[in-house]
Design an enzyme around this catalytic site. Structure first.
Site, PDB file in Angstrom:
ATOM      1  N   CYS A   1      62.251  20.088  34.588  1.00 28.62           N
ATOM      2  CA  CYS A   1      60.794  20.074  34.385  1.00 28.62           C
ATOM      3  C   CYS A   1      60.421  21.218  33.431  1.00 28.62           C
ATOM      4  CB  CYS A   1      60.100  20.232  35.733  1.00 28.62           C
ATOM      5  SG  CYS A   1      58.318  20.332  35.608  1.00 28.62           S
TER       6      CYS A   1
ATOM      7  N   GLU B   1      26.234  55.952  49.255  1.00 29.03           N
ATOM      8  CA  GLU B   1      27.647  55.780  48.874  1.00 29.03           C
ATOM      9  C   GLU B   1      27.955  54.308  48.713  1.00 29.03           C
ATOM     10  OE1 GLU B   1      29.811  57.406  52.140  1.00 29.03           O
ATOM     11  OE2 GLU B   1      28.871  59.362  51.928  1.00 29.03           O
TER      12      GLU B   1
ATOM     13  N   LYS C   1      29.929  51.018  49.755  1.00 29.39           N
ATOM     14  CA  LYS C   1      30.602  50.540  50.960  1.00 29.39           C
ATOM     15  C   LYS C   1      31.896  49.855  50.515  1.00 29.39           C
ATOM     16  CE  LYS C   1      29.724  48.323  55.371  1.00 29.39           C
ATOM     17  NZ  LYS C   1      30.988  47.593  55.526  1.00 29.39           N
TER      18      LYS C   1
ATOM     19  N   TYR D   1      39.795  56.401  49.781  1.00 28.51           N
ATOM     20  CA  TYR D   1      38.602  57.186  49.469  1.00 28.51           C
ATOM     21  C   TYR D   1      38.056  57.769  50.765  1.00 28.51           C
ATOM     22  CZ  TYR D   1      37.774  55.622  44.631  1.00 28.51           C
ATOM     23  OH  TYR D   1      37.846  55.401  43.290  1.00 28.51           O
TER      24      TYR D   1
ATOM     25  N   CYS E   1      56.317  16.444  33.909  1.00 35.54           N
ATOM     26  CA  CYS E   1      57.551  15.689  33.681  1.00 35.54           C
ATOM     27  C   CYS E   1      57.550  14.318  34.346  1.00 35.54           C
ATOM     28  CB  CYS E   1      58.762  16.505  34.123  1.00 35.54           C
ATOM     29  SG  CYS E   1      58.924  16.611  35.908  1.00 35.54           S
TER      30      CYS E   1
ATOM     31  N   CYS F   1      54.342  14.610  38.752  1.00 39.96           N
ATOM     32  CA  CYS F   1      54.242  15.898  38.077  1.00 39.96           C
ATOM     33  C   CYS F   1      53.535  15.703  36.745  1.00 39.96           C
ATOM     34  CB  CYS F   1      55.627  16.490  37.854  1.00 39.96           C
ATOM     35  SG  CYS F   1      55.576  17.995  36.855  1.00 39.96           S
TER      36      CYS F   1
ATOM     37  N   LYS G   1      23.860  45.339  52.354  1.00 35.00           N
ATOM     38  CA  LYS G   1      24.883  44.456  51.769  1.00 35.00           C
ATOM     39  C   LYS G   1      24.266  43.632  50.659  1.00 35.00           C
ATOM     40  CE  LYS G   1      28.273  44.115  55.282  1.00 35.00           C
ATOM     41  NZ  LYS G   1      29.293  43.184  55.660  1.00 35.00           N
TER      42      LYS G   1
ATOM     43  N   ASP H   1      35.357  47.990  50.513  1.00 32.54           N
ATOM     44  CA  ASP H   1      35.824  46.874  51.324  1.00 32.54           C
ATOM     45  C   ASP H   1      37.331  46.985  51.523  1.00 32.54           C
ATOM     46  OD1 ASP H   1      35.732  44.600  52.774  1.00 32.54           O
ATOM     47  OD2 ASP H   1      35.519  43.238  51.081  1.00 32.54           O
TER      48      ASP H   1
ATOM     49  N   CYS I   1      56.863  19.948  42.376  1.00 31.05           N
ATOM     50  CA  CYS I   1      57.676  19.056  41.547  1.00 31.05           C
ATOM     51  C   CYS I   1      59.140  19.384  41.830  1.00 31.05           C
ATOM     52  CB  CYS I   1      57.374  19.271  40.064  1.00 31.05           C
ATOM     53  SG  CYS I   1      58.612  18.484  39.026  1.00 31.05           S
TER      54      CYS I   1
HETATM   55  S1  IVH Z   1      30.503  55.637  57.234  1.00 28.52           S
HETATM   56  C1  IVH Z   1      29.303  55.625  61.547  1.00 28.52           C
HETATM   57  N1  IVH Z   1      30.821  55.214  54.654  1.00 28.52           N
HETATM   58  O1  IVH Z   1      32.297  50.297  56.816  1.00 28.52           O
HETATM   59  C2  IVH Z   1      29.560  55.491  60.115  1.00 28.52           C
HETATM   60  N2  IVH Z   1      31.720  53.639  56.179  1.00 28.52           N
HETATM   61  O2  IVH Z   1      30.742  49.252  59.491  1.00 28.52           O
HETATM   62  C3  IVH Z   1      30.936  55.192  59.855  1.00 28.52           C
HETATM   63  N3  IVH Z   1      32.921  51.796  55.106  1.00 28.52           N
HETATM   64  O3  IVH Z   1      34.592  50.356  59.222  1.00 28.52           O
HETATM   65  C4  IVH Z   1      31.285  54.781  58.562  1.00 28.52           C
HETATM   66  N4  IVH Z   1      32.609  52.450  53.037  1.00 28.52           N
HETATM   67  O4  IVH Z   1      35.381  51.624  57.223  1.00 28.52           O
HETATM   68  C5  IVH Z   1      31.049  54.766  55.905  1.00 28.52           C
HETATM   69  N5  IVH Z   1      31.041  54.978  52.365  1.00 28.52           N
HETATM   70  C6  IVH Z   1      31.280  54.528  53.590  1.00 28.52           C
HETATM   71  C7  IVH Z   1      32.011  53.343  53.837  1.00 28.52           C
HETATM   72  C8  IVH Z   1      32.202  52.922  55.153  1.00 28.52           C
HETATM   73  C9  IVH Z   1      33.164  51.531  53.816  1.00 28.52           C
HETATM   74  C10 IVH Z   1      33.376  50.938  56.234  1.00 28.52           C
HETATM   75  C11 IVH Z   1      33.996  51.713  57.347  1.00 28.52           C
HETATM   76  C12 IVH Z   1      33.562  51.049  58.612  1.00 28.52           C
HETATM   77  C13 IVH Z   1      32.533  50.078  58.178  1.00 28.52           C
HETATM   78  C14 IVH Z   1      31.258  50.374  58.931  1.00 28.52           C
END
Ligand code: IVH
Length: 668
Positions: free
Chosen positions: A427, A111, A113, A220, A406, A403, A309, A115, A421
């Site tokens: 201006c 999936e 991740k 999500y 102006c 500025c 990451k 942010d 300014c």
């Molecule tokens: S699973 C034990 N799936 O990442 C597993 N987490 O360090 C729990 N996050 O604070 C999380 N996308 O909010 C999972 N597809 C995803 C995610 C996800 C973002 C965040 C989550 C958590 C942090 C985990």
């Protein structure tokens, strides 16, 4: 270094960073650096178990709890994920999984991740009944009222869901919303939000859920928890969640083996930048839930999942020049112009350098080769200089003292990052930006007179202030000659100007472009004072006592009202027929039951909106004010009221009543 000393040092530093991050939404160091420190600490603790401190950040899931909201215990702790930046680590993870499952076949789900901010949602009998933030992993803040404002989130699940479901996922602010919001804040002279994650997290903690709703957060889902065994696999649960109507990002994928996981990671390395939300990696989960149980958890993260990451996207390019832009409120923002370079899916030509301090801190010089990064924020920023490549004799950048538009000497008010300014009267970019703001969609929304046209008219000397717009219809002949505008577009323009006279007062007030008076504040002021004359007659203290209007806004507004040219502007606009008061009847007096009583409303109410309660109080002769003082008759407390207010009211012996108790005071 002595391991004991290093362990102490890392522990302290990580505690501090955790606290900054979870309590104050400040990221002092990049994630990568934080993770490296944590990894180093983990290793040291492993090598010297006797030296590990009892409260080590490696043992904890996150920060501590913010006090403002009611809190709830998580039924199952909200864990975090182990992080890795290398494919070798993923191979090791895969081997650990293989060993843990003793040779049985297994598959993964990959999936994105996301942010954003982790959120747990409780559904009972298909109804959303609670939203709780992650907090410290075991207890979080109850932010149900705010979560309910997320439009893509179902309040009722479609049939088929078990009676008790906990859905976990990420609340985020789409990048486009974040950009709009920051643009608006910049124009209003408000501090900018650092990135969409901070914006989402700050928004969830707002007291007024109406403001939250306007921020267009999204969600999500990435995990579904049910008591008892409802699903055989994680992927099944994602499919079910989508079938129940929950938003599940369609980006997830089943992967048969590590190679497919790596393929997914490569596939999304660039594609992720096309998503509406920032992502900072990929989450890899063992799909089969029985196997997840078999693998189990460590103290802070599951053994069946890991986060890969992506390295922060960075590029190196040449700094060509710095342009200084003057905004609507006079704030000067430096923008770096760069030799175009590809970065994270786009070609970067410009980067932000925030302010003068940063130029000095980086010791930027023209012709330098600089590093630009795209982190959580949308506009790339300059993070460093390649000193080895600095051309001989490179001249340091001197921040202008005057500025650039102006020539007026710039000022920097104490405590502010931006130079400004002060020549707001004349201006040119300030005047032009105020005109553009006045005609913009959320303000007067004048058909046929967009930002570009009004800017052109300004350059031609046809208009300098919003009031001049209303003289344009009489200058038809000039427009034809000057702008070679056809009859039809002139008719359109004139009709648009005419129509703008029906725009409600609150949008006119917003359109005036007074510093700190954004859309919401304009609405509140209009509701409270009803006429421009009343707003302009109010003192800074009176304004500051208005609900939702703080001291900074009040000072800015009072100062604005004192300027003769602004008084003249309002007079001319009013003479032209622009709304300078709320239309319709003032709230009808129903009784005088609350005459002589003053009220502060705080928090989120169950049966009525705050505006409705305000109107009710006024209809019965009561007065609304914004600040708690000894003279206040009642503090009406809703959900999520801040503890500071409660404390102040208690100290001053002001009675605190609920929505129901307020209604009981009325003769209904
Ligand atoms: S699973 C034990 N799936 O990442 C597993 N987490 O360090 C729990 N996050 O604070 C999380 N996308 O909010 C999972 N597809 C995803 C995610 C996800 C973002 C965040 C989550 C958590 C942090 C985990």
């Amino acid at each position: 270094m002595d391991p004991q000393q290093r362990i102490q040092e890392l522990t302290q530093r990580l505690h501090h960073l955790n606290n900054q991050y979870y309590q104050h939404d400040i990221s002092e160091v990049p994630d990568q650096e934080f993770d490296q420190m944590l990894a180093e600490l983990q290793q040291l603790e492993k090598a010297h178990p006797d030296l590990a401190l009892a409260n080590s950040p490696t043992q904890r899931v996150g920060g501590t709890i913010t006090k403002q909201f009611a809190q709830a215990q998580h039924r199952y702790p909200m864990l975090s994920l182990g992080n890795t930046y290398s494919e070798d680590d993923l191979r090791e993870f895969d081997e650990r999984v293989q060993r843990g499952l003793e040779g049985a076949p297994y598959t993964y789900v990959c999936e994105q991740k996301f942010d954003g901010v982790a959120m747990s949602l409780g559904y009972e009998n298909g109804e959303l009944h609670q939203g709780v933030t992650r907090g410290d992993g075991t207890r979080g803040d109850v932010v149900t009222a705010n979560v309910r404002t997320i439009r893509t989130l179902p309040l009722h699940l479609r049939p088929g869901a078990p009676p008790e479901v906990e859905v976990r996922g990420e609340v985020f602010m789409p990048n486009s919303v974040f950009n709009d919001l920051n643009q608006e804040r910049e124009q209003n002279g408000e501090a900018l939000l650092a990135n969409p994650r901070n914006a989402a997290s700050g928004t969830l903690k707002l007291q007024d859920s109406a403001v939250v709703a306007a921020r267009r957060l999204r969600f999500y889902a990435y995990s579904v928890l049910t008591p008892g065994r409802h699903f055989a696999s994680h992927s099944e649960s994602l499919e079910a969640a989508a079938a129940w109507g929950l938003p599940v990002s369609p980006t997830w994928q089943r992967c048969q083996n590590l190679q497919e996981v790596l393929d997914y990671i490569h596939e999304w390395a660039q594609k992720r930048f096309t998503l509406p939300v920032n992502t900072d990696g990929i989450v890899i989960k063992v799909d089969n839930l029985r196997q997840q149980d078999q693998l189990g958890l460590t103290a802070k993260s599951p053994r069946w999942a890991i986060a890969y990451k992506y390295p922060t996207a960075a590029a190196r390019t040449e700094l060509l020049r710095i342009e200084y832009n003057v905004g609507r409120t006079g704030a000067v923002t430096p923008v770096a112009h760069l030799t175009p370079v590809p970065l994270a899916g786009t070609i970067v030509k410009r980067a932000s350098v925030h302010n003068a301090n940063q130029i000095a801190a980086l010791d930027l010089r023209l012709g330098d080769f600089v590093f630009v990064e795209k982190g959580g924020e949308i506009i790339p920023k300059i993070t460093g200089v390649d000193l080895a490549a600095r051309p001989a004799g490179a001249v340091p950048i001197r921040y202008p003292q005057d500025c650039p538009a102006c020539g007026t000497p710039l000022v920097r008010p104490e405590g502010e990052a931006h130079y400004r300014c002060p020549n707001e009267r004349a201006c040119p970019p300030q005047l032009k930006a105020r005109l553009e703001h006045y005609v913009s969609r959320k303000a007067l929304n004048i058909d046929g007179l967009g930002a570009e046209t009004v800017a052109r008219f300004f350059d031609l000397g046809l208009v300098a202030t919003p009031a001049d717009i209303y003289d344009l219809p009489q200058r038809r002949a000039e427009l034809i000659v000057l702008e070679r505008l056809g009859e039809k577009s002139i008719d359109n323009l004139i009709a648009g100007i005419e129509k703008s006279k029906t725009v409600p007062f609150e949008r006119v007030l917003f359109g005036l472009g007074i510093r700190y008076v954004g859309e919401t504040v304009a609405q509140k002021l209009a509701q409270h004072y009803r006429t421009m004359a009343a707003i302009m007659a109010a003192s800074a203290e009176e304004l500051a006592a208005t609900p939702e209007v703080g001291g900074v806004i009040a000072d800015s507004l009072a100062l604005w009202s004192q300027q003769p040219e602004n008084q003249e502007l309002v007079r001319r606009l009013q003479a032209a027929g622009v709304a300078m008061e709320v239309s319709g009847e003032p709230p009808r007096a129903v009784s005088d039951r609350l005459a002589g009583l003053t009220f502060v409303l705080s928090g989120v109410f169950e049966n009525y909106s705050r505006e409705q309660l305000q109107e009710l109080i006024q209809q019965h002769g009561g007065k609304i004010t914004g600040s708690i003082s000894k003279k206040l008759s009642y503090l009406v407390a809703g959900d999520n009221m801040g503890p500071a207010k409660r404390e102040k009211a208690t100290t001053l012996k002001v009675p605190i009543i609920s929505e129901t108790e307020l209604l009981a005071l009325l003769p209904i």
